[in-house]
Design a protein around this motif. Structure first.
Motif, PDB file in Angstrom:
ATOM      1  N   UNK A  98       0.828  -1.201   0.000  1.00 16.52           N
ATOM      2  CA  UNK A  98       0.000   0.000   0.000  1.00 16.52           C
ATOM      3  C   UNK A  98       0.870   1.262   0.000  1.00 16.52           C
ATOM      4  N   UNK A  99       1.892   1.259   0.846  1.00  9.86           N
ATOM      5  CA  UNK A  99       2.772   2.434   0.947  1.00  9.86           C
ATOM      6  C   UNK A  99       3.530   2.666  -0.359  1.00  9.86           C
ATOM      7  N   UNK A 100       4.043   1.585  -0.967  1.00 11.47           N
ATOM      8  CA  UNK A 100       4.776   1.745  -2.225  1.00 11.47           C
ATOM      9  C   UNK A 100       3.845   2.207  -3.348  1.00 11.47           C
ATOM     10  N   UNK A 101       2.627   1.696  -3.350  1.00  7.36           N
ATOM     11  CA  UNK A 101       1.649   2.123  -4.363  1.00  7.36           C
ATOM     12  C   UNK A 101       1.376   3.617  -4.261  1.00  7.36           C
ATOM     13  N   UNK A 102       1.183   4.106  -3.041  1.00  7.51           N
ATOM     14  CA  UNK A 102       0.949   5.540  -2.844  1.00  7.51           C
ATOM     15  C   UNK A 102       2.143   6.342  -3.351  1.00  7.51           C
ATOM     16  N   UNK A 103       3.352   5.875  -3.014  1.00  4.32           N
ATOM     17  CA  UNK A 103       4.561   6.566  -3.455  1.00  4.32           C
ATOM     18  C   UNK A 103       4.648   6.607  -4.979  1.00  4.32           C
ATOM     19  N   UNK A 104       4.349   5.482  -5.626  1.00  2.00           N
ATOM     20  CA  UNK A 104       4.453   5.405  -7.087  1.00  2.00           C
ATOM     21  C   UNK A 104       3.430   6.300  -7.782  1.00  2.00           C
ATOM     22  N   UNK A 105       2.199   6.303  -7.279  1.00  2.00           N
ATOM     23  CA  UNK A 105       1.172   7.133  -7.912  1.00  2.00           C
ATOM     24  C   UNK A 105       1.486   8.613  -7.718  1.00  2.00           C
ATOM     25  N   UNK A 106       1.909   8.976  -6.519  1.00  2.00           N
ATOM     26  CA  UNK A 106       2.268  10.381  -6.299  1.00  2.00           C
ATOM     27  C   UNK A 106       3.478  10.783  -7.143  1.00  2.00           C
ATOM     28  N   UNK A 256       5.793  -7.277  -6.987  1.00  2.00           N
ATOM     29  CA  UNK A 256       5.961  -6.324  -8.084  1.00  2.00           C
ATOM     30  C   UNK A 256       4.675  -6.167  -8.887  1.00  2.00           C
ATOM     31  N   UNK A 257       4.075  -7.276  -9.286  1.00  2.00           N
ATOM     32  CA  UNK A 257       2.897  -7.183 -10.147  1.00  2.00           C
ATOM     33  C   UNK A 257       1.666  -6.711  -9.393  1.00  2.00           C
ATOM     34  N   UNK A 258       1.573  -6.978  -8.106  1.00  2.00           N
ATOM     35  CA  UNK A 258       0.425  -6.483  -7.332  1.00  2.00           C
ATOM     36  C   UNK A 258       0.502  -4.966  -7.191  1.00  2.00           C
ATOM     37  N   UNK A 259       1.684  -4.437  -6.863  1.00  2.00           N
ATOM     38  CA  UNK A 259       1.751  -2.973  -6.706  1.00  2.00           C
ATOM     39  C   UNK A 259       1.574  -2.274  -8.053  1.00  2.00           C
ATOM     40  N   UNK A 260       2.024  -2.899  -9.135  1.00  2.00           N
ATOM     41  CA  UNK A 260       1.784  -2.318 -10.460  1.00  2.00           C
ATOM     42  C   UNK A 260       0.291  -2.317 -10.795  1.00  2.00           C
ATOM     43  N   UNK A 261      -0.430  -3.362 -10.411  1.00  2.00           N
ATOM     44  CA  UNK A 261      -1.872  -3.420 -10.667  1.00  2.00           C
ATOM     45  C   UNK A 261      -2.620  -2.388  -9.833  1.00  2.00           C
ATOM     46  N   UNK A 262      -2.216  -2.218  -8.585  1.00  2.00           N
ATOM     47  CA  UNK A 262      -2.851  -1.205  -7.736  1.00  2.00           C
ATOM     48  C   UNK A 262      -2.569   0.196  -8.260  1.00  2.00           C
ATOM     49  N   UNK A 263      -1.323   0.432  -8.626  1.00  2.00           N
ATOM     50  CA  UNK A 263      -0.930   1.725  -9.185  1.00  2.00           C
ATOM     51  C   UNK A 263      -1.701   2.010 -10.470  1.00  2.00           C
ATOM     52  N   UNK A 264      -1.812   1.013 -11.326  1.00  2.00           N
ATOM     53  CA  UNK A 264      -2.516   1.166 -12.590  1.00  2.00           C
ATOM     54  C   UNK A 264      -3.985   1.499 -12.375  1.00  2.00           C
ATOM     55  N   UNK A 265      -4.624   0.817 -11.428  1.00  2.00           N
ATOM     56  CA  UNK A 265      -6.043   1.064 -11.150  1.00  2.00           C
ATOM     57  C   UNK A 265      -6.273   2.496 -10.707  1.00  2.00           C
ATOM     58  N   UNK A 266      -5.459   2.958  -9.776  1.00  2.00           N
ATOM     59  CA  UNK A 266      -5.563   4.332  -9.274  1.00  2.00           C
ATOM     60  C   UNK A 266      -5.392   5.326 -10.424  1.00  2.00           C
TER      61      UNK A 266
END
Length: 360
Positions: A98-106, A256-266
């Protein structure tokens, strides 16, 4: 032209590249605005643009962007530290994701600012930091993004000119007019009557892990963006060294692929909420302002909405003034709304959840 003025920060420098291309001037009796363009609207917008420049709304607040970058780097570091200190069991694994996803989207929103040259007054500093954020922190090509995104801004929602809608008609049918057109032609690539259902499991979660991964490397390689490719490799080296030291190969790939999928959805929900529900059709050669307003809408302002969308809830203002620093959108919004009211143009502004629902 208004598009030229909107895109370029250093107009004197760019003008030097254009001088050798000049082939003449219009005769005095020739109109300077084509008949498909709204002359009064163009003149009023140019007055608004001059007002915006006098108000200093194109000047960046570098403290704002420094704090934004700092919170991206802190979250990026925290994602690894969670696994390092708390282990790789389910709870810290999910928390780190969750934290890495937030960082990547921001970071995606921040690279967007840099790509539009709105963080520094000097173009070269925007380009340099853009490579660090886009290539090293995210793992994609900065030049690839600029190439595609500039086309999107020049002709938003214009079929065969805006790469953001190239999914029509192979994955989805977009826009009311195109839907009718396909129906008349009896052309069908997908079960479009179910696209509001399969959208959820296709474009939002899969755009980044599949298409963007392939396309960014393909464009960087075929166009010879060697500096970008070198920067991009540093992301993968850093990621697999740091997280590979804590996770097994299967867990690492899953992470890797889960955070990419979360990032992509956002990213997809936010980026499409302002465009997909709007008019989508062929290019009708409208003026700059009309082209942008037909293709964009806003989402209501709040501290959360501003942060969650990277200020892309002010998509109208962003498209009219793409080099404007995002922290000034709210200041120019009332002026843009007044311009729209004067010319009888709809200025759409929705609640966030309504904007998401309108995609579906």
């Amino acid at each position: 032209q208004d598009a030229f003025v909107a895109f370029h920060v250093d107009k004197v420098l760019v003008g030097k590249y254009l001088e050798p291309l000049q082939i003449g001037e219009l005769a005095p009796d020739q109109p300077s605005i084509e008949p498909t363009k709204n002359k009064m609207l163009v003149e009023d917008f140019r007055e608004l643009r001059a007002t915006v420049e006098k108000m200093g709304l194109l000047e960046p607040n570098q403290l704002f962007f420094f704090l934004h970058l700092s919170h991206i780097l802190l979250l990026d570091t925290a994602a690894w530290l969670i696994l390092f200190y708390f282990g790789t069991s389910l709870v810290p694994f999910v928390a780190s994701l969750v934290v890495l996803t937030i960082s990547q989207v921001q970071a995606s929103w921040f690279q967007h600012d840099l790509g539009h040259l709105s963080v520094f007054r000097k173009t070269k500093w925007n380009h340099l930091l853009h490579k660090f954020v886009m290539c090293h922190l995210i793992g994609a090509s900065a030049k690839w993004w600029t190439l595609l995104h500039s086309q999107h801004h020049a002709k938003p929602n214009c079929f065969q000119k805006d790469p953001d809608i190239d999914m029509h008609p192979f994955l989805f049918t977009l826009g009311k007019k195109f839907s009718v057109e396909l129906g008349i032609k009896k052309t069908k690539y997908m079960p479009y009557n179910h696209q509001h259902k399969y959208f959820f499991i296709t474009l939002p979660p899969l755009l980044f892990p599949t298409y963007f991964h392939y396309h960014t490397f393909y464009i960087a390689y075929t166009k010879g963006y060697w500096v970008d490719l070198a920067w991009m490799l540093t992301f993968y080296v850093r990621f697999f060294l740091t997280y590979g030291s804590l996770l097994g190969i299967k867990s690492l790939l899953a992470y890797y692929f889960i955070f990419r999928m979360l990032e992509s959805s956002w990213f997809v929900w936010v980026s499409q909420m302002s465009h997909i529900p709007m008019d989508i059709y062929y290019d009708n050669n409208l003026d700059w302002v009309s082209t942008q307003l037909k293709a964009t809408c806003n989402v209501e302002q709040s501290l959360f909405n501003d942060w969650f969308t990277g200020h892309l809830n002010f998509q109208i203002e962003h498209h009219l003034f793409p080099t404007m620093p995002r922290h000034n959108y709210w200041k120019v919004a009332p002026l843009v709304r007044s311009l729209c009211a004067k010319h009888g143009i709809e200025y759409q502004c929705k609640p966030l959840l309504t904007a998401f629902a309108d995609i579906v």
